[in-house]
Structure formats: C-alpha cells, structure tokens
Design a protein around this motif. Structure first.
Motif, mmCIF file in Angstrom:
data_model
loop_
_atom_site.group_PDB
_atom_site.id
_atom_site.type_symbol
_atom_site.label_atom_id
_atom_site.label_comp_id
_atom_site.label_asym_id
_atom_site.label_seq_id
_atom_site.Cartn_x
_atom_site.Cartn_y
_atom_site.Cartn_z
ATOM 1 N N GLY A 87 0.780 -1.230 0.000
ATOM 2 C CA GLY A 87 0.000 0.000 0.000
ATOM 3 C C GLY A 87 0.808 1.275 0.000
ATOM 4 N N THR B 139 0.462 3.656 -3.102
ATOM 5 C CA THR B 139 -0.763 4.452 -3.090
ATOM 6 C C THR B 139 -0.634 5.620 -2.127
ATOM 7 O OG1 THR B 139 -2.012 2.416 -3.493
ATOM 8 C CG2 THR B 139 -3.268 4.358 -2.829
ATOM 9 N N ALA B 140 -0.114 5.348 -0.939
ATOM 10 C CA ALA B 140 0.041 6.401 0.076
ATOM 11 C C ALA B 140 0.931 7.529 -0.436
ATOM 12 C CB ALA B 140 0.621 5.809 1.353
ATOM 13 N N HIS C 274 0.026 11.195 1.075
ATOM 14 C CA HIS C 274 -0.053 10.981 2.519
ATOM 15 C C HIS C 274 1.290 10.578 3.126
ATOM 16 C CE1 HIS C 274 -4.386 11.428 2.305
ATOM 17 N NE2 HIS C 274 -4.422 10.532 1.336
ATOM 18 N N TYR D 39 -5.197 1.706 1.418
ATOM 19 C CA TYR D 39 -4.214 2.063 0.394
ATOM 20 C C TYR D 39 -3.928 0.876 -0.522
ATOM 21 C CZ TYR D 39 -3.090 6.413 2.891
ATOM 22 O OH TYR D 39 -3.140 7.645 3.477
ATOM 23 N N TYR E 163 4.209 5.240 9.103
ATOM 24 C CA TYR E 163 3.461 4.247 8.329
ATOM 25 C C TYR E 163 3.916 2.835 8.691
ATOM 26 C CZ TYR E 163 1.368 2.093 4.130
ATOM 27 O OH TYR E 163 0.635 1.322 3.264
ATOM 28 N N GLU F 189 -0.923 9.494 -3.355
ATOM 29 C CA GLU F 189 -2.020 10.314 -2.842
ATOM 30 C C GLU F 189 -1.529 11.408 -1.898
ATOM 31 O OE1 GLU F 189 -5.087 7.874 -1.205
ATOM 32 O OE2 GLU F 189 -5.567 6.942 -3.124
ATOM 33 N N ARG G 165 -6.787 0.397 -2.934
ATOM 34 C CA ARG G 165 -6.843 1.436 -3.964
ATOM 35 C C ARG G 165 -5.740 1.294 -5.006
ATOM 36 N NH1 ARG G 165 -7.572 6.904 -0.291
ATOM 37 N NH2 ARG G 165 -9.760 6.602 0.336
ATOM 38 N N HIS G 166 -4.763 0.472 -4.715
ATOM 39 C CA HIS G 166 -3.577 0.409 -5.575
ATOM 40 C C HIS G 166 -3.928 0.063 -7.015
ATOM 41 C CE1 HIS G 166 0.197 -1.346 -7.210
ATOM 42 N NE2 HIS G 166 0.728 -0.335 -6.552
ATOM 43 N N GLN H 137 -3.556 1.207 5.956
ATOM 44 C CA GLN H 137 -2.704 0.447 5.042
ATOM 45 C C GLN H 137 -3.538 -0.453 4.133
ATOM 46 O OE1 GLN H 137 -2.109 0.942 8.243
ATOM 47 N NE2 GLN H 137 0.006 1.612 8.505
#
Length: 228
Positions: A27, A30-31, A36, A214, A46, A34, A217-218, A211
């Motif tokens: 994840g 993605t983080a 984050h 994320y 994280y 985006e 969403r990947h 996590q």
C-alpha cells in the motif's frame, strides 16, 4: 546452531532470494501517490503502525503458532493457522502477495535431512491447494525446521518486511541509502520487542485500516511500479 543452517536462514532473508517481495509495497505506493507519505518521518510512522497493529499482532503471531505446530509435526495445526491468516487479510492484493512469497519460500527451501516430514507435508498441502501457504506461516515452519528459535524467526520476518519497505521507498520517495539505514536502525528495538513478546497462544488480531485501504486502492492508480 549449525553454522550451515544459520547461513541457510540468512539466505532466505536476503533480498536476492527469489520470494518476489521486491514487487510489493503493501500500500505504500498508493500512500505516496495520494500525498499521505512524503517524508522519511511519514514513512517511519506508516511502517511502525503496520508493525505494531498488523504484522506484529497478526502475521508474527501466526508465525509463532506455525512454529509451535511445526515443532510437534502437527500438519493440521499449521494448516489451521494458515487458514486463519487467510481470513485476516481482507485486501485481495495483500493476500495474494503473502501467498506468493510464502509459496516461493516453500519451493526453494532446502528440506532438512534429519526431519523432512512436516515441511514436505506442508509443501504438498499448499501445492494441492489445501492450504494457502502464507509467508508468515511458511516462515514459522521453515525456520523451526532449520533450528532458529521462535524469537529469531519472528525478528527475521519483521526485519525482512522492514527492508522491503525501505527498498520500495528508494523508488517512491527522495530517500537515500543512509536515510534508509537509519530507518532500519530505528525499527530494530521495536522488532526486538515484538519478537520477544509474541504469545503463540494469543489469537491473531489486526487493526491497519489505513494500510489496507491504500492496498485496495492500488489497482486504481493510473501508473504503478508495484503489484500492491
């Protein structure tokens, strides 16, 4: 511990070992995309949260349970832990990554000559589709068989995960090798604490919604370097 088996364990932990871990970011990609996770401090938070509330309480606990079952040559117990861990991974990508790396470790693991039974039996169960073969469970069986202690096996598992995050961050963030090494050094006390305190009798628990989201969403990212 036999030096050959000690070195064998090191080989399984090495980034050159063909487990496929380099293809997954858990994840993190993605983080980063985006916005984050932007800095070393963001990455540290994280990973520490993932260790404390996910890998350390779920996967590492599954490893400990599989380790204990392996020591008793209890194939049913190992498979039961494997099935439980499968149900604890709601994200398809995370679940697939754990399976792929575990199955790769099983395929390449050298079966100890003095007691090959449980490792061969578990390999057969995974190959036949009767058990998913998650990485943490496979770790528990393999490292118990080669003579590492439970604490050493858990520490190795978590350290390998930390190395994976640092390796992924080199591609995703403006982080150099010195910063990456400092992060690993910072995580070592936590890894040591988790590996020492894991209770093989405790149920698996996990609370890493950020996590997991994320990771889910990947697949929707426009461009991707990793598979999760």
């Amino acid at each position: 511990m036999n030096t050959r088996l000690l070195l064998q364990g090191f080989r399984y932990l090495d980034t050159f070992f063909p487990s496929g871990g380099f293809a997954f970011s858990s994840g993190l990609e993605t983080a980063v995309q985006e916005g984050h996770v932007r800095t070393v401090e963001d990455l540290h938070r994280y990973v520490v949260d993932y260790f404390r509330w996910g890998l350390g309480t779920c996967d590492a606990a599954a490893l400990a349970q599989a380790y204990q079952a392996s020591g008793k040559s209890d194939l049913k117990g190992v498979m039961q832990v494997d099935g439980t861990l499968e149900s604890m991974k709601p994200c398809r990508e995370t679940r697939a990554a754990s399976r792929q790396m575990g199955q790769s470790l099983l395929r390449h693991a050298i079966h100890p000559q003095d007691n090959p039974g449980i490792l061969e039996d578990f390999s057969t169960a995974v190959e036949s589709g009767r058990s998913p073969g998650h990485l943490a469970v496979t770790f528990g069986v393999v490292f118990q068989q080669i003579g590492w202690t439970q604490q050493q096996a858990i520490a190795g598992f978590l350290y390998q995960a930390g190395v994976g995050f640092v390796s992924a961050s080199y591609k995703l963030l403006p982080i150099g090798q010195r910063e990456g090494q400092r992060l690993l050094e910072t995580w070592i006390p936590l890894i040591e604490k988790l590996s020492r305190n894991i209770d093989a009798c405790a149920p698996l628990t996990a609370w890493t919604p950020i996590q997991e989201i994320y990771a889910m969403r990947h697949a929707q990212l426009t461009s991707r370097m990793f598979r999760s």
